[in-house]
Design a protein around this motif. Structure first.
Motif, PDB file in Angstrom:
ATOM      1  N   GLN A   1      -1.524   8.861 -10.194  1.00  0.00           N
ATOM      2  CA  GLN A   1      -2.403   9.844  -9.579  1.00  0.00           C
ATOM      3  C   GLN A   1      -1.098  10.548  -8.851  1.00  0.00           C
ATOM      4  O   GLN A   1      -0.918  10.568  -8.377  1.00  0.00           O
TER       5      GLN A   1
ATOM      6  N   PHE B   1      -2.877   3.363  -9.562  1.00  0.00           N
ATOM      7  CA  PHE B   1      -3.867   2.341  -9.174  1.00  0.00           C
ATOM      8  C   PHE B   1      -4.442   1.242 -10.016  1.00  0.00           C
ATOM      9  O   PHE B   1      -3.820   1.746 -10.997  1.00  0.00           O
TER      10      PHE B   1
ATOM     11  N   TYR C   1      -3.126   3.291 -13.533  1.00  0.00           N
ATOM     12  CA  TYR C   1      -3.641   5.122 -13.125  1.00  0.00           C
ATOM     13  C   TYR C   1      -2.302   4.667 -12.520  1.00  0.00           C
ATOM     14  O   TYR C   1      -2.166   4.084 -11.591  1.00  0.00           O
TER      15      TYR C   1
ATOM     16  N   GLU D   1      -4.024  16.148  -9.195  1.00  0.00           N
ATOM     17  CA  GLU D   1      -4.614  15.689 -10.647  1.00  0.00           C
ATOM     18  C   GLU D   1      -5.239  14.637 -10.770  1.00  0.00           C
ATOM     19  O   GLU D   1      -5.334  13.886  -9.608  1.00  0.00           O
ATOM     20  N   GLY D   2      -6.208  14.739 -12.022  1.00  0.00           N
ATOM     21  CA  GLY D   2      -6.362  12.752 -12.219  1.00  0.00           C
ATOM     22  C   GLY D   2      -6.069  11.807 -12.563  1.00  0.00           C
ATOM     23  O   GLY D   2      -4.583  12.106 -12.563  1.00  0.00           O
ATOM     24  N   LEU D   3      -6.825  10.842 -12.786  1.00  0.00           N
ATOM     25  CA  LEU D   3      -6.211   9.746 -12.938  1.00  0.00           C
ATOM     26  C   LEU D   3      -5.617   9.396 -14.035  1.00  0.00           C
ATOM     27  O   LEU D   3      -6.175   9.721 -14.982  1.00  0.00           O
TER      28      LEU D   3
ATOM     29  N   TYR E   1      -3.018  -1.100 -20.475  1.00  0.00           N
ATOM     30  CA  TYR E   1      -3.675  -1.889 -20.412  1.00  0.00           C
ATOM     31  C   TYR E   1      -3.225  -3.295 -20.363  1.00  0.00           C
ATOM     32  O   TYR E   1      -2.792  -3.242 -21.724  1.00  0.00           O
TER      33      TYR E   1
ATOM     34  N   PHE F   1      -3.843   7.432 -17.546  1.00  0.00           N
ATOM     35  CA  PHE F   1      -4.480   6.159 -18.305  1.00  0.00           C
ATOM     36  C   PHE F   1      -2.639   5.481 -18.090  1.00  0.00           C
ATOM     37  O   PHE F   1      -1.921   6.351 -19.073  1.00  0.00           O
TER      38      PHE F   1
ATOM     39  N   TYR G   1      -5.777  -2.570 -15.952  1.00  0.00           N
ATOM     40  CA  TYR G   1      -4.918  -1.507 -16.391  1.00  0.00           C
ATOM     41  C   TYR G   1      -4.380  -0.953 -15.250  1.00  0.00           C
ATOM     42  O   TYR G   1      -4.746  -1.040 -13.572  1.00  0.00           O
TER      43      TYR G   1
ATOM     44  N   ASP H   1      -2.437  -2.387 -24.904  1.00  0.00           N
ATOM     45  CA  ASP H   1      -2.652  -0.768 -24.620  1.00  0.00           C
ATOM     46  C   ASP H   1      -1.705  -0.210 -24.081  1.00  0.00           C
ATOM     47  O   ASP H   1      -2.024  -0.356 -22.661  1.00  0.00           O
TER      48      ASP H   1
ATOM     49  N   GLN I   1     -14.865  -0.625 -14.901  1.00  0.00           N
ATOM     50  CA  GLN I   1     -13.613  -0.811 -14.243  1.00  0.00           C
ATOM     51  C   GLN I   1     -13.965  -1.236 -12.556  1.00  0.00           C
ATOM     52  O   GLN I   1     -14.297  -0.219 -11.783  1.00  0.00           O
TER      53      GLN I   1
ATOM     54  N   PHE J   1     -11.696  -0.739  -8.931  1.00  0.00           N
ATOM     55  CA  PHE J   1     -10.449  -0.085  -9.069  1.00  0.00           C
ATOM     56  C   PHE J   1     -10.388  -0.935  -7.283  1.00  0.00           C
ATOM     57  O   PHE J   1     -10.527  -1.388  -6.160  1.00  0.00           O
ATOM     58  N   GLY J   2      -8.565  -1.058  -7.366  1.00  0.00           N
ATOM     59  CA  GLY J   2      -7.293  -1.473  -6.438  1.00  0.00           C
ATOM     60  C   GLY J   2      -7.614   0.030  -5.644  1.00  0.00           C
ATOM     61  O   GLY J   2      -7.584   1.438  -6.140  1.00  0.00           O
ATOM     62  N   PRO J   3      -7.170   0.272  -4.164  1.00  0.00           N
ATOM     63  CA  PRO J   3      -6.762   0.752  -3.366  1.00  0.00           C
ATOM     64  C   PRO J   3      -5.556   1.516  -3.117  1.00  0.00           C
ATOM     65  O   PRO J   3      -5.200   2.866  -2.422  1.00  0.00           O
TER      66      PRO J   3
ATOM     67  N   ARG K   1       0.735  -1.333   0.225  1.00  0.00           N
ATOM     68  CA  ARG K   1      -0.043  -0.258   0.165  1.00  0.00           C
ATOM     69  C   ARG K   1       0.632   1.182   0.200  1.00  0.00           C
ATOM     70  O   ARG K   1       0.093   2.336  -0.771  1.00  0.00           O
TER      71      ARG K   1
END
Lengths: 113, 112
Positions: B37, B91, B35, B41-43, B48, B45, B33, B56, B101, B103-105, B9
């Motif tokens: 962050q 993530f 990601y 900011e946002g997540l 994949y 990509f 996938y 991708d 999708q 998501f994990g923690p 973690r």
């Protein structure tokens, strides 16, 4: 160049009132939109989505509205509850591709008791 | 059905070390996938993958970053020779059919 924009970094609302979170997008190829909710130290969780063939989708207290001509969507939470306090991410994707969403930067919602 | 699991973690690495981030998708999910962050900011990509294949990787930096999803075991995101700018939350998400999708923690990487 941000293709998905959430222009309000934060929003404060009183419990019981309506919360309205806004999102704008620039890519006209996007045809599927999602909202995710994220608590601190956790991953985002899917909340609600909408396809471009619709202009409204409702799930309990959560409603998403899509205005394709304005390239704008909004998430309405009614009534707002303290447990709704979180960061909300808007995301957009093209359904015919690999379905990888483009995320906005998020809006931090605080619901006061 | 356990959710997406990520470990560690929290990960602290000195500049120049390698970071390995693991992701175990939800049972029955074959799409993974990754990601990143950055603060405020946002997540974004990164990559994949399906089992044993990269589908991708358009969001992956060209150097130092690699990802795999072997036939057995978790997906691994590897960052070689970490720099301070790699400090972020990473993530992982999984999906059964390449649609919604889960998501994990996340793994919070700090480079000192």
């Amino acid at each position: 160049d941000q293709q998905v924009k959430q222009n309000s970094p934060s929003l404060s609302v009183q419990e019981g009132r309506i919360s309205i979170l806004n999102c704008d997008y620039t890519n006209s190829m996007f045809d599927y939109f999602l909202w995710y909710k994220k608590y601190p130290a956790e991953g985002p969780t899917f909340l609600i989505s909408i396809s471009s063939i619709k202009d409204k989708n409702e799930d309990g207290r959560f409603t998403v509205f899509l205005n394709k001509s304005a390239k704008h969507l909004s998430l309405h939470i009614v009534p707002s509850q303290p447990g709704d306090s979180a960061v909300y991410f808007c995301a957009a994707t093209t359904s015919g591709g690999s379905y990888i969403p483009t995320f906005g930067r998020g809006t931090s919602l605080i619901v006061h008791p | 059905n356990a959710g997406v699991m990520q470990n560690p973690r929290h990960l602290v690495r000195r500049r120049g070390q390698e970071a390995r981030l693991r992701c175990s998708p939800m049972k029955g999910h074959s799409h993974v996938y990754w990601y990143r962050q950055l603060p405020e900011e946002g997540l974004k990509f990164m990559v994949y993958l399906q089992k044993e294949n990269i589908i991708d990787e358009s969001g992956m930096p060209k150097e130092r970053f690699s990802a795999e999803f072997p036939k057995e075991g978790p997906s691994i995101l590897r960052i070689q020779q970490v720099v301070r700018g790699d400090s972020a939350a990473y993530f992982c998400a999984s999906s059964p059919f390449g649609t919604e999708q889960y998501f994990g923690p996340g793994t919070r990487l700090t480079v000192t």
